[in-house]
Design a protein around this motif. Structure first.
Motif, PDB file in Angstrom:
ATOM      1  N   GLY A 189       5.580   0.178  -7.708  1.00 16.55           N
ATOM      2  CA  GLY A 189       5.506  -0.304  -6.338  1.00 16.55           C
ATOM      3  C   GLY A 189       5.358  -1.804  -6.209  1.00 16.55           C
ATOM      4  O   GLY A 189       6.321  -2.524  -5.974  1.00 16.55           O
ATOM      5  N   ALA A 190       4.125  -2.287  -6.385  1.00 18.21           N
ATOM      6  CA  ALA A 190       3.848  -3.702  -6.143  1.00 18.21           C
ATOM      7  C   ALA A 190       4.676  -4.631  -7.019  1.00 18.21           C
ATOM      8  O   ALA A 190       5.152  -5.679  -6.557  1.00 18.21           O
ATOM      9  CB  ALA A 190       2.351  -3.976  -6.361  1.00 18.21           C
ATOM     10  N   GLY A 247       9.449   8.372  -2.505  1.00 14.34           N
ATOM     11  CA  GLY A 247       8.826   7.565  -1.455  1.00 14.34           C
ATOM     12  C   GLY A 247       8.681   6.116  -1.883  1.00 14.34           C
ATOM     13  O   GLY A 247       8.967   5.190  -1.116  1.00 14.34           O
ATOM     14  N   GLY A 248       8.240   5.924  -3.129  1.00 10.59           N
ATOM     15  CA  GLY A 248       8.136   4.561  -3.644  1.00 10.59           C
ATOM     16  C   GLY A 248       9.478   3.871  -3.715  1.00 10.59           C
ATOM     17  O   GLY A 248       9.608   2.681  -3.402  1.00 10.59           O
ATOM     18  N   ILE A 264       0.835  -1.203   0.000  1.00 15.82           N
ATOM     19  CA  ILE A 264       0.000   0.000   0.000  1.00 15.82           C
ATOM     20  C   ILE A 264       0.871   1.255   0.000  1.00 15.82           C
ATOM     21  O   ILE A 264       0.586   2.225  -0.702  1.00 15.82           O
ATOM     22  CB  ILE A 264      -0.957  -0.001   1.206  1.00 15.82           C
ATOM     23  N   MET A 265       1.948   1.228   0.769  1.00 12.18           N
ATOM     24  CA  MET A 265       2.817   2.404   0.873  1.00 12.18           C
ATOM     25  C   MET A 265       3.862   2.452  -0.242  1.00 12.18           C
ATOM     26  O   MET A 265       4.724   3.323  -0.236  1.00 12.18           O
ATOM     27  CB  MET A 265       3.520   2.403   2.235  1.00 12.18           C
ATOM     28  N   GLY A 266       3.775   1.539  -1.200  1.00 13.25           N
ATOM     29  CA  GLY A 266       4.839   1.381  -2.185  1.00 13.25           C
ATOM     30  C   GLY A 266       4.745   2.173  -3.462  1.00 13.25           C
ATOM     31  O   GLY A 266       5.590   2.024  -4.336  1.00 13.25           O
ATOM     32  N   CYS A 274      -0.465  10.270  -0.477  1.00 14.56           N
ATOM     33  CA  CYS A 274       0.153  10.107  -1.799  1.00 14.56           C
ATOM     34  C   CYS A 274       1.243   9.049  -1.784  1.00 14.56           C
ATOM     35  O   CYS A 274       1.822   8.742  -2.831  1.00 14.56           O
ATOM     36  CB  CYS A 274       0.692  11.448  -2.305  1.00 14.56           C
ATOM     37  N   MET A 275       1.523   8.485  -0.618  1.00 10.19           N
ATOM     38  CA  MET A 275       2.310   7.255  -0.526  1.00 10.19           C
ATOM     39  C   MET A 275       1.383   6.044  -0.605  1.00 10.19           C
ATOM     40  O   MET A 275       1.741   5.001  -1.150  1.00 10.19           O
ATOM     41  CB  MET A 275       3.079   7.205   0.795  1.00 10.19           C
ATOM     42  N   ALA A 276       0.183   6.184  -0.050  1.00 12.23           N
ATOM     43  CA  ALA A 276      -0.733   5.052   0.060  1.00 12.23           C
ATOM     44  C   ALA A 276      -1.582   4.845  -1.185  1.00 12.23           C
ATOM     45  O   ALA A 276      -2.268   3.818  -1.298  1.00 12.23           O
ATOM     46  CB  ALA A 276      -1.644   5.238   1.280  1.00 12.23           C
ATOM     47  N   ASN A 277      -1.547   5.785  -2.129  1.00 17.37           N
ATOM     48  CA  ASN A 277      -2.383   5.633  -3.317  1.00 17.37           C
ATOM     49  C   ASN A 277      -1.609   4.948  -4.445  1.00 17.37           C
ATOM     50  O   ASN A 277      -0.532   4.402  -4.224  1.00 17.37           O
ATOM     51  CB  ASN A 277      -2.928   6.993  -3.764  1.00 17.37           C
TER      52      ASN A 277
END
Length: 429
Positions: free
Chosen positions: A172-173, A413-414, A164-166, A381-384
């Motif tokens: 991310g994922a 962040g990612g 989620i935070m990626g 905007c980290m969690a989206n």
């Protein structure tokens, strides 16, 4: 509808291309290798993207096109609607052909080199601690929540908190699943099937939370700068364009070469580090570090940095739908996804988003930021889901002027989450 376009192509021509593709698939003569894979993934992916971006609720809360592409293509494979030859070809192209690594190399290099250097340094000094605060609290919340219901903290963090935070899917994922596969010895497709629903739910919850924070700002004006995070002049947020700096077609080739070599450099450092220490840190992590250092120290001419950024924009605009098609077919087991969607799973996703808000409001206040703006940018905007999620969250909060900081969360962040996943995989998970 006569002016409507898919992939920039008017509808009659697009559907002619689609018809040819479907005939080839029906006759089981779709070419193997890159040509057949690209044709299928780009044409069908673009159609699913349009469907997702125009479907109510899905487009507003669940990420729109990207989610429909992933789950739609996964369903085509899971229910055996696609011939086995097509599925096998896409699998080969994504994994053995290295399309996934090629995309990620462009993404990491172009997104970091394309940032403003002053903004990059400012992020590391004040904004980045706020991101870390949000990540720390969100992972603590999900670990405690999972423990409360008998789930191991490491499992809650790895399969719900980290994705989620990626920073979305492509940035991310997907790389996170590769990192976990490398560190845990579990097939990447098995891991990604657990990460995808978390990313989708986290994105939906982050958008809703953006609207709620806007309402909180109206009720508690002292918590918000009404779109202002801190005292920063516009000149510090954007690069000044040089009118004499014109890119040529050959510069795209420069961008490709630099992105690929940075990837190779990451592989070299990962190999040497593992031999020296016995610790296996994924090459993506070393690549991120090397690109950030190159940007901070001005090791590349500005024109080459721009070439990498333009190449990344080309890849992201033209091949993201194709990449997501490949993710859906090659890396997403729809059966595992459906099995994962339990009430506990949804509750833990909520805890991650809540933690991101709480952590960034507290640390952001300590850093001199307005709490609500800090929560929107460094938290939600980290969690989206990356860029599209940034737009959705900031639109819901009526604070689109925060986009430069949202981009830091999505990009750096990612990248930080990938680094964190690399370090935690062998130690915790």
């Amino acid at each position: 509808m006569k002016d409507y376009k898919i992939m920039g192509i008017n509808l009659p021509l697009y559907f002619a291309l689609l018809a040819i593709l479907l005939v080839a698939i029906g006759m089981d003569v779709l070419p193997a290798g890159m040509i057949g894979a690209f044709a299928f993934m780009m044409i069908v992916g673009a159609l699913l993207d349009v469907i997702g971006n125009n479907t109510p609720i899905v487009k507003t809360f669940f990420g729109g096109g990207p989610i429909v592409i992933i789950f739609g293509s996964a369903a085509l494979a899971y229910y055996n609607i696609l011939p086995e030859s097509v599925v096998k070809n896409v699998n080969t192209f994504m994994k053995g052909g290295g399309f996934l690594d090629f995309y990620i190399a462009a993404l990491i290099t172009g997104s970091i080199l394309g940032m403003n250097k002053k903004l990059l340094i400012k992020a590391s000094l004040r904004y980045f601690p706020t991101i870390i605060g949000g990540v720390a609290v969100s992972l603590a919340f999900v670990a405690l929540g999972g423990l409360l219901f008998g789930q191991a903290p490491g499992e809650s963090i790895a399969y719900i908190g980290i994705p989620i935070m990626g920073g979305g899917m492509g940035a991310g994922a997907v790389p996170i699943s590769q990192v976990f596969a490398n560190g845990l010895g579990i097939p990447a497709e098995q891991i990604l099937s657990k990460l995808v629903p978390a990313v989708a739910l986290g994105n939906a919850m982050a958008i809703v939370a953006g609207g709620l924070l806007d309402k909180l700002g109206k009720a508690r004006p002292e918590l918000t700068g009404n779109g202002k995070l801190m005292e920063v002049g516009d000149e510090e947020l954007h690069d000044k364009e040089d009118p004499n700096e014109k890119l040529e077609l050959s510069d795209y080739g420069v961008g490709i070469a630099i992105a690929c070599v940075f990837f190779v450099f990451g592989v070299i450092v990962a190999s040497l580090f593992k031999k020296a220490t016995g610790v296996d840190i994924h090459s993506y992590a070393w690549m991120i570090i090397s690109v950030a250092v190159a940007k901070a120290l001005n090791l590349l001419p500005r024109k080459f940095e721009k070439a990498c950024a333009v190449w990344y924009n080309f890849v992201a605009k033209n091949w993201t739908a194709a990449l997501l098609m490949g993710i859906g077919i090659a890396y997403t087991d729809l059966g595992q996804v459906l099995a994962a969607m339990t009430p506990l799973y949804i509750f833990l996703c909520f805890l991650v988003v809540l933690g991101a808000v709480v952590g960034t409001m507290i640390v952001g206040k300590l850093m001199g930021f307005y709490p609500i703006e800090a929560a929107l940018t460094a938290g939600l905007c980290m969690a989206n889901m990356g860029g599209t999620g940034d737009v959705a969250v900031l639109t819901a909060a009526h604070r689109m002027e925060l986009m430069p900081f949202a981009q830091i969360s999505s990009r750096l962040g990612g990248a930080f989450i990938i680094l964190l996943a690399t370090l935690l995989a062998p130690m915790v998970f």
